[in-house]
Design a protein around this motif. Structure first.
Motif, short mmCIF file in Angstrom:
data_model
loop_
_atom_site.label_atom_id
_atom_site.label_comp_id
_atom_site.label_asym_id
_atom_site.label_seq_id
_atom_site.Cartn_x
_atom_site.Cartn_y
_atom_site.Cartn_z
N SER A 122 0.81 -1.21 0.00
CA SER A 122 0.00 0.00 0.00
C SER A 122 0.84 1.26 0.00
O SER A 122 0.37 2.32 -0.37
N GLY A 123 2.10 1.16 0.40
CA GLY A 123 3.01 2.31 0.36
C GLY A 123 2.87 3.23 1.55
O GLY A 123 1.79 3.72 1.82
N GLY A 124 3.94 3.45 2.25
CA GLY A 124 3.97 4.38 3.36
C GLY A 124 4.49 5.73 2.92
O GLY A 124 4.63 6.00 1.73
N TRP A 125 4.82 6.56 3.90
CA TRP A 125 5.20 7.93 3.56
C TRP A 125 6.68 8.26 3.78
O TRP A 125 7.08 9.41 3.68
N GLU A 126 7.51 7.25 4.00
CA GLU A 126 8.93 7.53 4.24
C GLU A 126 9.63 8.17 3.03
O GLU A 126 10.45 9.06 3.20
#
Length: 167
Positions: A122-126
Motif C-alpha cells: 500500500s506504500g507508506g510515507w517515508e
C-alpha cells in the motif's frame, strides 16, 4: 602481505572543503528532478505506466480532491515543470518549496494511513519525507554554483536583493 588500513592511512576530503561542496546542490537537484519529472509525466501524459490526466483525475476525485482533473493537471505541472526547473536550477527556492508542499499533500491524501514504511504494497510515507527533506535543503541553500539561478543572479546589479535570493 596485504597493506594494513587504518583511519590515518585512508584520506577523505574534508566536508568543509569548498571543492567538495560545490557539486552537492547539483547532485541533490538531479535526484529530485528525476523523481519529479517521472511522476509528473505519469500524471500529465500517462507515460511510465501512469494514468494520464483522466486516470489521475479519477484517482484524485476518489480521494476527495474535486475536480480531480484540475488537481491532476496541477500536480502534474508542479511535478513535471518543477522537476525540470530544479534540474537546471531555475527559480530553485520557490520551486523546491512547491515540490515539498506537493509531497506533504501526498502524505496527507494517500500515504498517511498506510504507515511510515514504503515497502508495504500500500506504500507508506517515508519516501515522501525524504523528498520533502531534499526539497527543503534546496530551499535553504539555493541551487548552487552550476545553475541558471546563479547565472541570473550574477547578471543583476551588485547588492541587489534579487541577486541574494538566487545565491
Amino acid at each position: 602481505m596485504a597493506p594494513q588500513l587504518s583511519p590515518q592511512s585512508v584520506s577523505f576530503p574534508a566536508t568543509t572543503d569548498p571543492r567538495t561542496l560545490i557539486a552537492a546542490p547539483a547532485v541533490l537537484r538531479a535526484g529530485l528532478a528525476i523523481v519529479f519529472i517521472a511522476h509528473g509525466a505519469q500524471k500529465l501524459f500517462g507515460w511510465l505506466g501512469g494514468g494520464g490526466i483522466t486516470g489521475t483525475g479519477d484517482y484524485f476525485a476518489s480521494l476527495g480532491a474535486h475536480p480531480g482533473a484540475l488537481w491532476a493537471v496541477t500536480a502534474g505541472l508542479v511535478e513535471f515543470g518543477g522537476g525540470a526547473a530544479v534540474a537546471v536550477g531555475l527559480l530553485t527556492r520557490p520551486t523546491a518549496a512547491l515540490l515539498a508542499v506537493d509531497m506533504f499533500l501526498a502524505i496527507i491524501l494517500t500515504n498517511w494511513e498506510n504507515g511510515f514504511f514504503a515497502e508495504k504494497a500500500s506504500g507508506g510515507w517515508e519516501i515522501n519525507l525524504v523528498l520533502i527533506c531534499m526539497a527543503a535543503s534546496l530551499v535553504c541553500t539555493g541551487a548552487g554554483r552550476f545553475s541558471v539561478d546563479r547565472c541570473i543572479g550574477a547578471r543583476l546589479a551588485p547588492g541587489a536583493r534579487a541577486a541574494a535570493a538566487f545565491r
